[in-house]
Scaffold this active site. Structure first.
Site, PDB file in Angstrom:
ATOM      1  N   CYS A 257     -18.219  -2.837 -18.151  1.00  0.00           N
ATOM      2  CA  CYS A 257     -18.392  -2.430 -16.748  1.00  0.00           C
ATOM      3  C   CYS A 257     -19.621  -3.070 -16.110  1.00  0.00           C
ATOM      4  O   CYS A 257     -20.728  -2.975 -16.656  1.00  0.00           O
ATOM      5  CB  CYS A 257     -18.498  -0.910 -16.660  1.00  0.00           C
TER       6      CYS A 257
ATOM      7  N   TYR B  42      -6.437   7.000   3.578  1.00  0.00           N
ATOM      8  CA  TYR B  42      -6.573   5.959   2.556  1.00  0.00           C
ATOM      9  C   TYR B  42      -5.866   4.666   2.985  1.00  0.00           C
ATOM     10  O   TYR B  42      -6.455   3.578   3.002  1.00  0.00           O
ATOM     11  CB  TYR B  42      -6.007   6.404   1.188  1.00  0.00           C
TER      12      TYR B  42
ATOM     13  N   GLU C 116       0.819  -1.213   0.000  1.00  0.00           N
ATOM     14  CA  GLU C 116       0.000   0.000   0.000  1.00  0.00           C
ATOM     15  C   GLU C 116       0.854   1.266   0.000  1.00  0.00           C
ATOM     16  O   GLU C 116       0.499   2.260  -0.630  1.00  0.00           O
ATOM     17  CB  GLU C 116      -0.962   0.008   1.196  1.00  0.00           C
TER      18      GLU C 116
ATOM     19  N   ASP D  13      -9.280   6.632  -3.141  1.00  0.00           N
ATOM     20  CA  ASP D  13      -8.072   6.950  -3.896  1.00  0.00           C
ATOM     21  C   ASP D  13      -8.495   7.503  -5.258  1.00  0.00           C
ATOM     22  O   ASP D  13      -9.685   7.726  -5.491  1.00  0.00           O
ATOM     23  CB  ASP D  13      -7.207   5.700  -4.062  1.00  0.00           C
TER      24      ASP D  13
END
Length: 358
Positions: free
Chosen positions: A205, A123, A40, A141
């Site tokens: 999508c 985040y 991360e 993000d």
DNA sequence: AACACGGGGAC
DNA sequence: GTCCCAGTGTT
């Protein structure tokens, strides 16, 4: 704007899509909180493809938080060399020491505990808490901002405080108690592989039919973009100072731009000054020695986030004086073949690679 | 609220 | 060239 049945649909479709189409990435093959933490931090403002080799090497070199905590910062920075935003490495190293000393080597499991560590903001805390510990925490993000802006046709500047509040609120409402980590990664995965900045692949999508921007044909216009300021260009001159086959390098201060990295001495050209004069003056100011500038070696163009540089390297001969640190924190004469042992900024690496100094 | 902080990929 | 990338910390 967002009712319970819509929330359920988005969760179900996204999780199902992720299960079938999620990429096989190294940090998705582990449940080690330390490894997920490393991933991360590296992924902050850095693309997946760039991170992968760094992630593998870093974990091999520092397999657990104790190993990282005991390592020297120089060693950590060398592993980070080329990845950019070196404050991430410095903070990661600092945080590892805190985890060892204050938490008995265990990574905090709550968002609040994680956020208390240097380098972990809202985040990253949400990401680690949800992915490594299964806690129901949201993330926000660049990918999630893009998806939420389009899904809910939100046209305000996403950086503004009001927008941030609204976007975090949506992210909080969407993340499910059941599989928070998978859902958060599904959002990012969709943003990275389908809901692109330009030309989103809406036909692929899973939530296209729920997308309000798509409904209005405005998906390519969102999220709202704000113009950036132009970057100034600075002219820098550095010296490749030789003495009996060895080269002079010094280490930058621990904070700020490229903090803790090694470099060739030099600096910014001042008005009315020739580049040769710049080298002589900067080397004298930085290390207190006098050099004779022999010849121009190479010119490098390099762009940073807020400015650009034109970097000129000059071959120099050491004349008199013993190098002493003024602006820097360490100084060394090194054999060319040993240059690769030190972490250098990209622009400096370009110099000694182009000249084949090693 | 605005800025500093790297380097590279995509167009 | 421009924009963006699994953001954070400082002022």
């Amino acid at each position: 704007m967002i009712d319970a049945s819509l929330v359920r649909k988005i969760r179900r479709r996204l999780l199902s899509w992720y299960d079938n189409h999620g990429r096989d990435l190294p940090w998705r093959r582990t449940d080690d909180p330390y490894a997920i933490w490393i991933s991360e931090i590296m992924l902050q403002q850095t693309q997946v493809e760039t991170v992968q080799p760094y992630y593998q090497r870093f974990l091999k070199r520092f397999p657990d938080v104790g190993t990282l905590a005991r390592a020297r910062l120089d060693t950590v920075l060398k592993q980070w060399e080329g990845l950019g935003y070196y404050g991430r490495a410095r903070n990661m190293h600092k945080a590892a020491k805190v985890v060892v000393q204050d938490y008995e080597g265990q990574v905090p499991t709550t968002s609040e505990g994680l956020m208390a560590l240097p380098g972990i903001g809202r985040y990253t805390a949400g990401a680690i808490a949800s992915i490594a510990f299964g806690r129901c925490e949201p993330i926000l993000d660049g990918n999630v901002i893009r998806i939420l802006s389009r899904l809910f046709r939100y046209d305000q500047d996403p950086k503004s405080p009001e927008a941030q509040e609204r976007l975090w609120d949506w992210a909080t409402r969407l993340v499910p108690k059941g599989r928070p980590g998978a859902f958060n990664q599904a959002m990012m995965e969709l943003g990275a592989t389908v809901c692109h900045r330009q030309n989103p692949s809406c036909l692929l999508c899973p939530v296209a039919t729920l997308c309000q921007a798509r409904h209005h044909g405005e998906q390519h216009l969102l999220p709202k973009r704000v113009k950036r300021k132009a970057r100034p260009c600075h002219t820098i001159a550095v010296g490749i100072v030789y003495k009996r086959g060895r080269i002079l390098i010094d280490r930058r201060k621990p904070e700020g731009l490229l903090g803790g990295l090694w470099e060739f001495p030099g600096g910014k050209q001042e008005p009315g000054e020739s580049l040769e004069e710049t080298v002589k003056r900067e080397v004298k100011e930085e290390l207190g020695i006098t050099v004779s500038v022999k010849r121009h070696l190479i010119t490098i163009h390099h762009a940073y986030t807020h400015f650009e540089i034109e970097l000129h390297a000059f071959l120099c001969q050491h004349m008199r004086g013993t190098p002493v640190c003024h602006a820097s924190t360490a100084v060394k004469w090194v054999w060319p073949k040993d240059l690769e042992r030190y972490a250098f900024p990209g622009a400096n690496k370009k110099i000694f690679q182009a000249l084949d100094l090693t």
